[in-house]
Design a protein around this motif. Structure first.
Motif, PDB file in Angstrom:
ATOM      1  N   TYR A  84      48.387  24.930  -9.084  1.00  0.00           N
ATOM      2  CA  TYR A  84      48.165  23.843 -10.033  1.00  0.00           C
ATOM      3  C   TYR A  84      49.239  22.793  -9.832  1.00  0.00           C
ATOM      4  O   TYR A  84      50.309  23.064  -9.308  1.00  0.00           O
ATOM      5  CB  TYR A  84      48.165  24.336 -11.487  1.00  0.00           C
ATOM      6  CG  TYR A  84      49.536  24.615 -12.043  1.00  0.00           C
ATOM      7  CD1 TYR A  84      50.278  23.599 -12.656  1.00  0.00           C
ATOM      8  CD2 TYR A  84      50.104  25.878 -11.949  1.00  0.00           C
ATOM      9  CE1 TYR A  84      51.548  23.851 -13.154  1.00  0.00           C
ATOM     10  CE2 TYR A  84      51.363  26.128 -12.441  1.00  0.00           C
ATOM     11  CZ  TYR A  84      52.080  25.118 -13.048  1.00  0.00           C
ATOM     12  OH  TYR A  84      53.335  25.360 -13.532  1.00  0.00           O
TER      13      TYR A  84
ATOM     14  N   ASN B 155      37.241  28.244  -8.811  1.00  0.00           N
ATOM     15  CA  ASN B 155      37.211  27.242  -9.867  1.00  0.00           C
ATOM     16  C   ASN B 155      38.157  26.107  -9.558  1.00  0.00           C
ATOM     17  O   ASN B 155      39.228  26.318  -9.001  1.00  0.00           O
ATOM     18  CB  ASN B 155      37.653  27.849 -11.207  1.00  0.00           C
ATOM     19  CG  ASN B 155      36.719  28.913 -11.707  1.00  0.00           C
ATOM     20  OD1 ASN B 155      35.514  28.768 -11.622  1.00  0.00           O
ATOM     21  ND2 ASN B 155      37.279  29.982 -12.221  1.00  0.00           N
TER      22      ASN B 155
ATOM     23  N   GLU C   1      39.754  22.896 -11.955  1.00  0.00           N
ATOM     24  CA  GLU C   1      39.824  22.307 -13.286  1.00  0.00           C
ATOM     25  C   GLU C   1      40.555  20.982 -13.221  1.00  0.00           C
ATOM     26  O   GLU C   1      41.590  20.870 -12.566  1.00  0.00           O
ATOM     27  CB  GLU C   1      40.543  23.238 -14.267  1.00  0.00           C
ATOM     28  CG  GLU C   1      39.776  24.485 -14.582  1.00  0.00           C
ATOM     29  CD  GLU C   1      40.446  25.332 -15.647  1.00  0.00           C
ATOM     30  OE1 GLU C   1      41.436  24.881 -16.258  1.00  0.00           O
ATOM     31  OE2 GLU C   1      39.977  26.449 -15.880  1.00  0.00           O
ATOM     32  N   TYR C   2      40.006  19.999 -13.910  1.00  0.00           N
ATOM     33  CA  TYR C   2      40.601  18.676 -14.018  1.00  0.00           C
ATOM     34  C   TYR C   2      40.863  18.439 -15.505  1.00  0.00           C
ATOM     35  O   TYR C   2      39.931  18.497 -16.307  1.00  0.00           O
ATOM     36  CB  TYR C   2      39.651  17.609 -13.481  1.00  0.00           C
ATOM     37  CG  TYR C   2      39.145  17.894 -12.088  1.00  0.00           C
ATOM     38  CD1 TYR C   2      39.824  17.414 -10.976  1.00  0.00           C
ATOM     39  CD2 TYR C   2      37.989  18.647 -11.878  1.00  0.00           C
ATOM     40  CE1 TYR C   2      39.367  17.670  -9.693  1.00  0.00           C
ATOM     41  CE2 TYR C   2      37.523  18.907 -10.596  1.00  0.00           C
ATOM     42  CZ  TYR C   2      38.214  18.419  -9.514  1.00  0.00           C
ATOM     43  OH  TYR C   2      37.758  18.677  -8.250  1.00  0.00           O
ATOM     44  N   THR C   3      42.101  18.183 -15.872  1.00  0.00           N
ATOM     45  CA  THR C   3      42.467  18.022 -17.280  1.00  0.00           C
ATOM     46  C   THR C   3      43.177  16.698 -17.489  1.00  0.00           C
ATOM     47  O   THR C   3      44.026  16.307 -16.695  1.00  0.00           O
ATOM     48  CB  THR C   3      43.382  19.182 -17.743  1.00  0.00           C
ATOM     49  OG1 THR C   3      42.712  20.421 -17.516  1.00  0.00           O
ATOM     50  CG2 THR C   3      43.734  19.063 -19.202  1.00  0.00           C
TER      51      THR C   3
ATOM     52  N   THR D   5      39.096  19.081 -20.556  1.00  0.00           N
ATOM     53  CA  THR D   5      39.072  19.758 -19.259  1.00  0.00           C
ATOM     54  C   THR D   5      37.643  19.865 -18.750  1.00  0.00           C
ATOM     55  O   THR D   5      36.742  20.281 -19.478  1.00  0.00           O
ATOM     56  CB  THR D   5      39.672  21.176 -19.362  1.00  0.00           C
ATOM     57  OG1 THR D   5      41.024  21.084 -19.808  1.00  0.00           O
ATOM     58  CG2 THR D   5      39.632  21.901 -18.030  1.00  0.00           C
TER      59      THR D   5
ATOM     60  N   LYS E 201      35.673  21.912 -15.932  1.00  0.00           N
ATOM     61  CA  LYS E 201      35.812  23.064 -15.044  1.00  0.00           C
ATOM     62  C   LYS E 201      34.650  23.075 -14.058  1.00  0.00           C
ATOM     63  O   LYS E 201      33.499  23.200 -14.449  1.00  0.00           O
ATOM     64  CB  LYS E 201      35.835  24.357 -15.844  1.00  0.00           C
ATOM     65  CG  LYS E 201      36.141  25.576 -15.017  1.00  0.00           C
ATOM     66  CD  LYS E 201      36.339  26.782 -15.918  1.00  0.00           C
ATOM     67  CE  LYS E 201      37.079  27.872 -15.204  1.00  0.00           C
ATOM     68  NZ  LYS E 201      37.436  28.955 -16.113  1.00  0.00           N
TER      69      LYS E 201
ATOM     70  N   ARG F   3      32.856  24.993 -11.258  1.00  0.00           N
ATOM     71  CA  ARG F   3      32.708  26.351 -10.724  1.00  0.00           C
ATOM     72  C   ARG F   3      32.024  26.257  -9.371  1.00  0.00           C
ATOM     73  O   ARG F   3      30.926  25.733  -9.264  1.00  0.00           O
ATOM     74  CB  ARG F   3      31.930  27.213 -11.685  1.00  0.00           C
ATOM     75  CG  ARG F   3      32.661  27.340 -13.009  1.00  0.00           C
ATOM     76  CD  ARG F   3      31.825  28.076 -14.010  1.00  0.00           C
ATOM     77  NE  ARG F   3      32.380  27.899 -15.323  1.00  0.00           N
ATOM     78  CZ  ARG F   3      32.958  28.848 -16.022  1.00  0.00           C
ATOM     79  NH1 ARG F   3      33.069  30.055 -15.519  1.00  0.00           N
ATOM     80  NH2 ARG F   3      33.429  28.604 -17.214  1.00  0.00           N
TER      81      ARG F   3
ATOM     82  N   ASN G  95      29.035  24.483 -14.350  1.00  0.00           N
ATOM     83  CA  ASN G  95      30.263  23.786 -14.716  1.00  0.00           C
ATOM     84  C   ASN G  95      30.388  23.777 -16.235  1.00  0.00           C
ATOM     85  O   ASN G  95      29.408  23.962 -16.949  1.00  0.00           O
ATOM     86  CB  ASN G  95      30.242  22.359 -14.179  1.00  0.00           C
ATOM     87  CG  ASN G  95      30.202  22.319 -12.669  1.00  0.00           C
ATOM     88  OD1 ASN G  95      30.636  23.243 -11.994  1.00  0.00           O
ATOM     89  ND2 ASN G  95      29.659  21.252 -12.123  1.00  0.00           N
TER      90      ASN G  95
ATOM     91  N   ASN H 203      32.755  22.126 -19.862  1.00  0.00           N
ATOM     92  CA  ASN H 203      33.633  21.130 -20.467  1.00  0.00           C
ATOM     93  C   ASN H 203      34.356  21.774 -21.638  1.00  0.00           C
ATOM     94  O   ASN H 203      33.782  22.611 -22.335  1.00  0.00           O
ATOM     95  CB  ASN H 203      32.817  19.945 -20.987  1.00  0.00           C
ATOM     96  CG  ASN H 203      32.063  19.251 -19.887  1.00  0.00           C
ATOM     97  OD1 ASN H 203      32.637  18.500 -19.137  1.00  0.00           O
ATOM     98  ND2 ASN H 203      30.777  19.533 -19.776  1.00  0.00           N
TER      99      ASN H 203
END
Length: 116
Positions: A26, A71, A73-75, A93, A95, A97, A104, A106
């Motif tokens: 990350y 996975n 993840e964009y936050t 976020t 996510k 997959r 996917n 949210n």
């Protein structure tokens, strides 16, 4: 003391569990829009839970758990420090997959931290 306006942190992990290779990392960035009051947070997260496709884990019938997930993840979030040791955090976020058959998702998260 003057704090830097931008902060970045990152970590990675790699390992082998029997015949399964797992890895991930990350990176988190924090930008102080208004130092000690308002922060913008961005994060990218990747986790690969099962790299060896020739040996698939046994999944009980009817179980939605897939142990070979990949996975991303964009936050994006904002932190509002409204009083000493007290803040409000709001994050969104997405996510992604990457395994076949996975949807996917949210997530919207709000957290109130109170210190005394």
């Amino acid at each position: 003391m003057k704090l830097p306006k931008f902060y970045v942190r990152s970590e990675g992990i790699k390992g082998k569990d029997g015949e399964f290779n797992r890895d991930g990392f990350y990176v988190t960035g924090l930008y102080h829009l208004k130092p000690q009051k308002l922060d913008l947070m961005l994060r990218y997260d990747y986790y690969n839970n099962h790299e060896n496709k020739s040996v698939l884990p046994v999944i009980p019938e009817g179980s939605r758990q897939l142990n070979w997930m990949k996975n991303r993840e964009y936050t994006v979030g904002i932190n509002y420090n409204f009083y000493h040791l007290n803040r409000l955090q709001v994050q969104y976020t997405f996510k992604e997959r990457l395994a076949a058959g996975q949807e996917n998702s949210n997530l919207l998260l709000a957290q109130l931290q109170i210190g005394f």
